[in-house]
Design an enzyme around this catalytic site. Structure first.
Site, PDB file in Angstrom:
ATOM      1  CD  GLU A   1      -3.399  29.196  22.310  1.00 41.44           C
ATOM      2  OE1 GLU A   1      -3.118  30.284  22.850  1.00 41.44           O
ATOM      3  OE2 GLU A   1      -2.771  28.748  21.339  1.00 41.44           O
TER       4      GLU A   1
ATOM      5  CE1 TYR B   1      -3.842   2.333   0.668  1.00 42.49           C
ATOM      6  CE2 TYR B   1      -2.355   3.350   2.261  1.00 42.49           C
ATOM      7  CZ  TYR B   1      -3.517   3.388   1.501  1.00 42.49           C
ATOM      8  OH  TYR B   1      -4.340   4.480   1.586  1.00 42.49           O
TER       9      TYR B   1
ATOM     10  N   PRO C   1     -13.709  22.094   0.761  1.00 44.51           N
ATOM     11  CG  PRO C   1     -13.807  20.712  -1.123  1.00 44.51           C
ATOM     12  CD  PRO C   1     -14.658  21.266  -0.011  1.00 44.51           C
TER      13      PRO C   1
ATOM     14  CD  GLU D   1      -9.166  40.050  22.595  1.00 42.45           C
ATOM     15  OE1 GLU D   1      -8.734  41.003  23.273  1.00 42.45           O
ATOM     16  OE2 GLU D   1      -9.882  40.205  21.592  1.00 42.45           O
TER      17      GLU D   1
ATOM     18  CD  GLU E   1      -3.189  40.797  20.907  1.00 37.78           C
ATOM     19  OE1 GLU E   1      -3.694  41.161  21.991  1.00 37.78           O
ATOM     20  OE2 GLU E   1      -2.870  41.571  19.981  1.00 37.78           O
TER      21      GLU E   1
ATOM     22  CD  GLU F   1      -3.471  23.196  19.451  1.00 36.74           C
ATOM     23  OE1 GLU F   1      -3.367  24.391  19.816  1.00 36.74           O
ATOM     24  OE2 GLU F   1      -2.632  22.648  18.711  1.00 36.74           O
TER      25      GLU F   1
ATOM     26  N   GLY G   1      -6.392  26.241  18.260  1.00 35.24           N
ATOM     27  CA  GLY G   1      -6.408  24.975  17.527  1.00 35.24           C
ATOM     28  C   GLY G   1      -5.079  24.717  16.869  1.00 35.24           C
TER      29      GLY G   1
END
Length: 250
Positions: free
Chosen positions: A74, A10, A96, A129, A127, A70, A54
């Site tokens: 943050e 494969y 797409p 917020e 940054e 993620e 993300g």
């Protein structure tokens, strides 16, 4: 042909490359207003645009783990602190061209919790917020994040109708007035205090009394309020409908 022979022959390069990312719609209540966590992108594409926290899913990483990572990067939350955050998969976005770099499918998540800390920008953000939802039109959002935010907000509002997740915006003990403030803030509608109080206490398992009261009475010298904690219900029956939903159902 055996599975081993098939896999040995494969070639994944025979198919177009598709990347997978996670994006997290993170909500909290600060100073009586619903806030959304945003980061300002420091790199192309969409440099200087605002975006949801993300990033790309790592090769050996589960989707839920990627979303938690993620979010932790943050918000500064980690370890046991993340357990108090409600995190659920929201939807997938794969139109797409949604990302100019390549074909990218994003798995979006919804997260909310009380008293989330001040955010700290990650490695690829200028940054970060907490933005009041009312100020969202002032921000240019990258990719299709405006759509994802709208979907996340609608999911949060709907979840408060038929699940006890409003209690996740509060501490371990709260008053019915505190709970009403969450519903009013997330739904964006004022609620009749007496009617709301009766509805909440009529829903089995939504809240349970702690047997204690607040230390002080109301601002006008009223009696001390009873304290409650989250009950064991997973679904609310009857549901607590939004004012707009109630009007439609009539």
């Amino acid at each position: 042909m055996s599975e081993e022979q098939y896999l040995a022959a494969y070639d994944p390069r025979a198919y177009p490359a598709v990347a997978v990312t996670v994006d997290v719609v993170t909500l909290t209540i600060r100073e009586g207003a619903l806030h959304l966590l945003l980061v300002r992108r420091a790199e192309q594409p969409y440099a200087d645009f605002w975006a949801l926290p993300g990033g790309f899913v790592r090769p050996a990483e589960d989707l839920d783990a990627a979303a938690g990572r993620e979010l932790a990067e943050e918000t500064g939350l980690g370890g046991e602190d993340l357990h108090r955050v409600h995190l659920e998969q929201l939807a997938s976005y794969g139109t797409p061209g949604r990302d100019p770099r390549m074909r990218v499918v994003s798995i979006a998540y919804l997260a909310f919790a009380p008293d989330l800390p001040e955010p700290s920008a990650g490695t690829d953000a200028g940054e970060a917020e907490w933005l009041p939802l009312a100020a969202l039109p002032s921000r240019r959002l990258a990719f299709d994040h405006e759509r994802i935010v709208a979907d996340g907000l609608e999911r949060a509002r709907a979840k408060l109708e038929y699940t006890p997740l409003a209690t996740r915006f509060l501490g371990e003990e709260f008053t019915i007035a505190d709970l009403r403030a969450v519903y009013e803030t997330v739904w964006g509608h004022p609620l009749h205090a007496g009617n709301f109080h009766r509805k909440v206490l009529s829903v089995p398992g939504l809240v349970e009394s702690t047997g204690a009261t607040t230390e002080h009475g109301g601002p006008r010298g009223g009696p001390r309020a009873r304290l409650y904690r989250a009950g064991d219900a997973r679904l609310l029956h009857p549901a607590l409908l939004r004012p707009a939903t109630e009007e439609t159902a009539r």
